[in-house]
Design an enzyme around this catalytic site. Structure first.
Site, PDB file in Angstrom:
ATOM      1  N   LEU A 149      14.913 -41.943  20.409  1.00  0.00           N
ATOM      2  CA  LEU A 149      15.784 -40.785  20.172  1.00  0.00           C
ATOM      3  C   LEU A 149      15.245 -39.606  20.975  1.00  0.00           C
ATOM      4  O   LEU A 149      14.173 -39.097  20.682  1.00  0.00           O
ATOM      5  CB  LEU A 149      15.791 -40.458  18.669  1.00  0.00           C
ATOM      6  N   HIS A 150      15.995 -39.189  22.011  1.00  0.00           N
ATOM      7  CA  HIS A 150      15.494 -38.068  22.806  1.00  0.00           C
ATOM      8  C   HIS A 150      16.565 -37.208  23.452  1.00  0.00           C
ATOM      9  O   HIS A 150      16.274 -36.105  23.896  1.00  0.00           O
ATOM     10  CB  HIS A 150      14.570 -38.597  23.912  1.00  0.00           C
ATOM     11  N   ARG A 151      17.812 -37.668  23.519  1.00  0.00           N
ATOM     12  CA  ARG A 151      18.849 -36.905  24.206  1.00  0.00           C
ATOM     13  C   ARG A 151      19.075 -35.553  23.530  1.00  0.00           C
ATOM     14  O   ARG A 151      19.188 -35.467  22.304  1.00  0.00           O
ATOM     15  CB  ARG A 151      20.169 -37.675  24.204  1.00  0.00           C
TER      16      ARG A 151
END
Length: 364
Positions: A209-211
């Site tokens: 999870l990084h966007r």
């Protein structure tokens, strides 16, 4: 004596992986490669470990530009890369993917009339609110040599009229597939991540999870965390988490039940992919890597640039709402798509790229 100098601009984890495959192929040509690291990923586990593990030539130039707004980061990168162009005088600049580093390298080069080579060209999510979409569209438009990983990417460029531009489009296959094939053999002998985390093969889900569209939106982030928490009750969920995302979770006081671990190197990630039962991610690259390792994938976005994965039933778009994530999980675990299909080439994309670059430069 090398005939031409290529300036390669890198800044983020996926670019290191792609560059590793292409750099190996370039060593077998008459081209000299000079690497610029913008510093976009500055954490040691997100950056330096990749150069060490993957035997990528160490950067000749480091700009150390990070933790800024999109405009400030891109502007400072352009300035820094421009100065390097003046000193190195390369025959071409090569950029990968769709980050701020990609766009900065392309703009700095084209302003100095240096040809731009874009690896992973033609991808489209058709969501111009995504910074990555803006970066890839603009980079493609100013490039002279476009290397497309898929037939869909080639068709996107044709639909946008690129056949009428003075450029060359080459369908190469995917360099990340090259990297996965080559480095997995090394990972099996070097990675101890399963033992370290006490994970049982096939018994856990791998999530990333990084966007910014997810991490900077409190509602979306809360929904994804809730979905992963609920999924964790059915199957352990392991999440290598970017330091920025971890800090955001803490700032929003979100309760996390799944297993958060530190960011991992490429070898460890390959072993996690090989041994997990399913992947959940908002990353573009990990969607493909899940396919390489024959794992179903749930994408925590409403769209993807890798449309062939959705069309083939390998990837399910779930967005951010918990009920959609759980529904996608149930659907994915009961679905058995045909992973024998060849979507991303034969593992020789890097060789095709190196050969095409040499031919492109030697004709001038």
């Amino acid at each position: 004596m090398k005939n031409h100098k290529i300036l390669t601009v890198l800044g983020a984890r996926p670019q290191f992986i792609k560059a590793a495959a292409v750099s190996r192929a370039l060593l077998r040509t008459d081209l000299e490669e000079i690497i610029v690291h913008t510093g976009q990923h500055f954490d040691e586990k997100m950056s330096e470990v990749f150069f060490r593990e993957m035997d990528i030539p160490m950067p000749a130039h480091r700009l150390e530009i990070h933790s800024l707004t999109h405009g400030a980061m891109t502007g400072r990168m352009i300035e820094g890369i421009e100065n390097i162009l003046f000193s190195e005088k390369p025959s071409a600049v090569m950029v990968f993917g769709d980050t701020n580093s990609t766009l900065a390298g392309a703009l700095a080069a084209v302003k100095q009339h240096v040809p731009v080579i874009h690896v992973e060209a033609g991808l489209r999510s058709f969501n111009m609110r995504m910074p990555e979409e803006v970066n890839r569209v603009l980079t493609d438009r100013v490039s002279s040599l476009l290397f497309c990983p898929t037939d869909a990417a080639v068709q996107n460029l044709k639909n946008e009229g690129f056949e009428h531009f003075p450029i060359k489009i080459v369908r190469t296959g995917d360099v990340m597939y090259d990297a996965a094939l080559y480095y997995f053999q090394k990972a099996k002998h070097h990675s101890t991540i399963l033992q370290k985390l006490r994970l049982e093969p096939g018994k856990f889900a791998l999530a990333t999870l990084h966007r910014q569209e997810n991490t900077d939106n409190p509602e979306r982030l809360k929904g994804i965390v809730e979905g992963l928490n609920q999924l964790h009750k059915q199957k352990p969920v392991v999440v290598p988490l970017h330091p920025r995302t971890r800090k955001t979770l803490e700032n929003q006081n979100l309760t996390v039940d799944f297993h958060i671990i530190e960011p991992v190197g490429y070898f460890d990630m390959l072993m996690l992919l090989h041994n997990c039962s399913i992947v959940l991610t908002d990353s573009g690259g990990l969607q493909k890597e899940a396919f390489f390792f024959k794992k179903p994938c749930i994408t925590l976005r409403e769209e993807t640039e890798w449309v062939e994965l959705v069309e083939g039933g390998y990837n399910t778009l779930a967005g951010w709402q918990p009920q959609h994530i759980l529904h996608a999980f149930e659907k994915s675990m009961s679905n058995q798509p045909d992973f024998s299909k060849n979507l991303y080439g034969q593992g020789d994309a890097s060789e095709k790229i190196a050969s095409a670059i040499q031919e492109f430069l030697l004709k001038d």
